[in-house]
Design an enzyme around this catalytic site. Structure first.
Site, PDB file in Angstrom:
ATOM      1  CB  ALA A 262      26.014  30.786  23.066  1.00  0.00           C
ATOM      2  CB  CYS A 263      27.099  30.541  28.639  1.00  0.00           C
ATOM      3  SG  CYS A 263      25.688  29.529  28.944  1.00  0.00           S
ATOM      4  CG  PHE A 264      30.254  36.540  28.784  1.00  0.00           C
ATOM      5  CD1 PHE A 264      31.114  36.900  27.757  1.00  0.00           C
ATOM      6  CD2 PHE A 264      30.529  36.981  30.069  1.00  0.00           C
ATOM      7  CE1 PHE A 264      32.228  37.679  28.015  1.00  0.00           C
ATOM      8  CE2 PHE A 264      31.644  37.762  30.330  1.00  0.00           C
ATOM      9  CZ  PHE A 264      32.491  38.115  29.301  1.00  0.00           C
TER      10      PHE A 264
ATOM     11  CB  ILE B 254      31.022  33.209  23.539  1.00  0.00           C
ATOM     12  CG1 ILE B 254      30.938  34.718  23.797  1.00  0.00           C
ATOM     13  CG2 ILE B 254      29.624  32.606  23.378  1.00  0.00           C
ATOM     14  CD1 ILE B 254      30.404  35.528  22.621  1.00  0.00           C
ATOM     15  CD  GLU B 255      33.364  27.792  28.266  1.00  0.00           C
ATOM     16  OE1 GLU B 255      34.561  27.765  28.528  1.00  0.00           O
ATOM     17  OE2 GLU B 255      32.486  27.277  29.008  1.00  0.00           O
TER      18      GLU B 255
END
Lengths: 252, 88
Positions: free
Chosen positions: A127-129, A135-136
């Site tokens: 996950a990434c901000f 969040i993706e």
């Protein structure tokens, strides 16, 4: 923020959930309640729309009526969200003077989302901000978050998608401009779920546990299992009437 | 006369401005979308202050009314351009 009250997963209807988030923010902002993380679900299923959204542009109200889906306008800006059974919602409220959360809006989204990103990684999802407030995982949105600053508090709530209830997606109107500019055609192509990304069924319990643990580590605070106070529940009951009102839903 | 303009703002936020005008002056305006404004009421104040404005007054009105408002996913320049476009 030395201690964080954690209110464990409960299920309420849309108006009650939005009213309780607001009531908690009021009490936290006034210093009568501690910083609080609440985990919750929605029954009946619901669509929440952002404070500035035009309800009829975002929601198929006839579909919602036919399917028994509630529709509620949030106190926070941002976009429309479908809250069905495969979803975990959180809310986090802290004093706006608390140094744990930056004053600038973009920085504070990143700060409050970071334990959630860590929790998703714990479960195995890369996950990434994604600024401003998403969040993706693998370039697809798995969590949307929205914030308001009122009552002396920062209130941020957000959704985490475990599974999609495809039968209820008709509640949201596809926005032609937004979709065409991103070059995509369907909700399923820009949104993903944890179960899809991890190739297994992710339970609400394991996600909740990971989120709580990461809030504790990330903010370096102790967790206190708690419940809403009498003041919060009483205020929430009054506020729920506003969230249920036609005037509030159709104010834009 | 009623006109709407839709635009994608910063960070992919969608903004729609609808202006009802009478004789070249704004009778009603609404700014909707999935952006953020803090405080939220600040944006509603912008809408109220625009009532009665002609196209030449839009820039000054929006600039002064958004002074204390933090806009996220939307710039005051977007509001100015979109309201002006509705009045053209």
């Amino acid at each position: 923020m030395d201690r964080l009250r954690v209110i464990s997963y409960t299920v309420r209807d849309a108006a009650e959930n939005m009213a309780l988030d607001e009531a908690i923010a009021v009490a936290v902002g006034a210093g009568r309640s501690p910083p609080t993380l609440r985990l919750y679900g929605w029954d009946p299923p619901a669509v929440s729309i952002g404070y500035f959204q035009e309800v009829e542009a975002e929601v198929d109200l006839d579909f919602c009526e036919a399917e028994g889906i509630s529709v509620v306008r949030r106190l926070t800006g941002g976009g429309a969200v479908l809250h069905a059974s495969g979803e975990l919602t959180y809310s986090f409220a802290v004093s706006d003077m608390d140094p744990a959360v930056p004053q600038d809006i973009q920085g504070s989204y990143m700060r409050i989302c970071s334990p959630i990103v860590s929790a998703l990684r714990d479960l195995g999802a890369p996950a990434c901000f994604k600024p401003i407030n998403d969040i993706e995982v693998s370039g697809r949105k798995v969590s949307g978050n929205a914030q308001t600053r009122r009552f002396g508090a920062v209130l941020q709530h957000g959704t985490l998608l475990l599974d999609i209830d495809a039968g209820l997606l008709g509640a949201l109107r596809a926005n032609s401009v937004k979709l065409s500019e991103r070059g995509i055609t369907a909700h399923a192509q820009r949104v993903t779920t944890l179960s899809r990304e991890l190739g297994r069924r992710v339970t609400r319990g394991e996600l909740s546990w990971a989120v709580k643990r990461r809030f504790k580590e990330n903010f370096g605070c102790k967790l206190d299992a708690g419940q809403p106070t009498g003041e919060e529940l009483c205020r929430a009951q009054a506020l729920a009437d506003r969230y249920r009102s036609v005037e509030w839903l159709f104010r834009r | 006369m009623e006109r709407s303009v839709v635009r994608k703002g910063k960070g992919g936020k969608l903004v729609k401005v609808t202006v009802v005008s009478e004789g070249g002056r704004i009778a009603a305006v609404s700014i909707t979308g999935d952006f953020f404004a803090h405080p939220e009421e600040g944006l509603e104040q912008v809408e109220r202050e625009l009532i009665g404005a002609a196209i030449s007054e839009v820039r000054g009105t929006v600039e002064s009314a958004t002074g204390g408002v933090t806009l996220v996913g939307l710039k005051s320049e977007d509001i100015i351009e979109m309201v002006e476009e509705c009045l053209e």
